[in-house]
Scaffold this active site. Structure first.
Site, PDB file in Angstrom:
ATOM      1  N   ASP A   7       0.851  -1.187   0.000  1.00  0.00           N
ATOM      2  CA  ASP A   7       0.000   0.000   0.000  1.00  0.00           C
ATOM      3  C   ASP A   7       0.889   1.241   0.000  1.00  0.00           C
ATOM      4  OD1 ASP A   7      -2.548   1.297   0.016  1.00  0.00           O
ATOM      5  OD2 ASP A   7      -2.233   1.809   2.117  1.00  0.00           O
ATOM      6  N   GLU A   9       0.673   5.803   0.387  1.00  0.00           N
ATOM      7  CA  GLU A   9      -0.062   7.051   0.572  1.00  0.00           C
ATOM      8  C   GLU A   9       0.642   8.102  -0.262  1.00  0.00           C
ATOM      9  OE1 GLU A   9      -2.886   7.071   1.987  1.00  0.00           O
ATOM     10  OE2 GLU A   9      -2.784   5.150   3.038  1.00  0.00           O
ATOM     11  N   HIS A  57      -5.068  10.709   4.994  1.00  0.00           N
ATOM     12  CA  HIS A  57      -3.998   9.937   5.632  1.00  0.00           C
ATOM     13  C   HIS A  57      -3.358  10.627   6.835  1.00  0.00           C
ATOM     14  CE1 HIS A  57      -1.410  12.609   3.337  1.00  0.00           C
ATOM     15  NE2 HIS A  57      -1.767  12.060   2.170  1.00  0.00           N
ATOM     16  N   HIS A 152      -6.249   6.590   7.087  1.00  0.00           N
ATOM     17  CA  HIS A 152      -5.602   5.682   6.134  1.00  0.00           C
ATOM     18  C   HIS A 152      -4.091   5.749   6.362  1.00  0.00           C
ATOM     19  CE1 HIS A 152      -8.886   4.634   3.232  1.00  0.00           C
ATOM     20  NE2 HIS A 152      -9.443   5.634   3.873  1.00  0.00           N
ATOM     21  N   ASP A 157      -3.043  -0.485   6.762  1.00  0.00           N
ATOM     22  CA  ASP A 157      -3.873  -0.970   5.658  1.00  0.00           C
ATOM     23  C   ASP A 157      -3.338  -2.287   5.099  1.00  0.00           C
ATOM     24  OD1 ASP A 157      -5.488   1.184   5.977  1.00  0.00           O
ATOM     25  OD2 ASP A 157      -5.038   2.137   4.060  1.00  0.00           O
TER      26      ASP A 157
END
Length: 240
Positions: A7, A9, A57, A152, A157
């Protein structure tokens, strides 16, 4: 196969508009078990972060001061991903950003670097058409605790996605095995034919049938409906 739950951001939604990765996380999985090996990095984007993205985030540019730029960690990320199968929720988003970042430093795109990419969002839409299939929604559907997820974050995640992926792929473990058989007197390359005895069929007893029904009940609860095996077990409608 070595798999990486991945993942990122970012500063915004589109790498073609100059947006950059600010957080990268990957968890290694082998044989459907997390190995404990992971890579988690905060990255200075060398640009501003969109307010809408920061609200999602919670990562500010002030927090990223002093963190390495992507060029400094690109090889570390590429080496971690090399030859692995990537598991990503909404893969086109993360892969698009990684490809843009790799291109800036002369590294190959993800599809050349890695063995395969699995998009759990696309697979969830096939499994649950017409339903919400965000990571939060899937955690709720499979009753996965996400109480630690207030914003997030790439690492948390990944941890949630690893559990979601295992739920989504239950029963898909490979039944294929490579077996070396040592037959006395056999020569290398010799074609051996074995006589097969008739298979013995042993019907399930009442306790086993009850255990099977309990398992189907658990599946019904997980998908908040009727699992596919209920449909297979239902008697076919009769005519007339």
């Amino acid at each position: 196969m070595r798999q990486i739950i991945l993942d990122t951001e970012t500063t915004g939604l589109d790498p073609q508009q100059g947006h950059r990765i600010i957080e990268f996380a990957g968890l290694e999985m082998v044989g459907r078990k997390l190995t404990g090996k992971h890579l988690h990095l905060y990255i200075h984007p060398e640009r501003a972060i969109d307010p809408d993205a920061q609200r999602v985030h919670g990562i500010s540019l002030e927090f990223l001061e002093g963190k390495p730029v992507f060029a400094k960690v690109a090889s570390e990320i590429a080496d971690f991903l090399r030859d692995a199968e990537l598991i990503i929720h909404n893969a086109p988003f993360d892969v698009g950003f990684l490809n843009a970042e790799f291109a800036k430093v002369g590294l190959p795109p993800v599809r050349e670097l890695c063995a395969n990419v699995i998009d759990t969002l696309a697979e969830a839409r096939d499994m649950f058409p017409g339903k919400r299939n965000s990571l939060d929604a899937l955690c709720d559907r499979f009753e996965i605790d996400r109480s630690n997820r207030t914003l997030h974050g790439a690492l948390v995640d990944c941890e949630l996605l690893s559990e979601v992926y295992l739920w989504m792929t239950r029963g898909q473990e490979s039944l294929a095995m490579d077996i070396d058989v040592d037959v006395p007197g056999a020569q290398a390359g010799q074609d051996l034919t074995f006589e097969r005895k008739p298979l013995m069929v042993k019907p399930a007893d009442e306790a086993e049938l009850a255990e099977h029904q309990a398992y189907l009940d658990a599946l019904d609860k997980a998908v908040k409906g009727s699992c596919i095996w209920r449909a297979r077990e239902a008697p076919a409608p009769t005519e007339g």
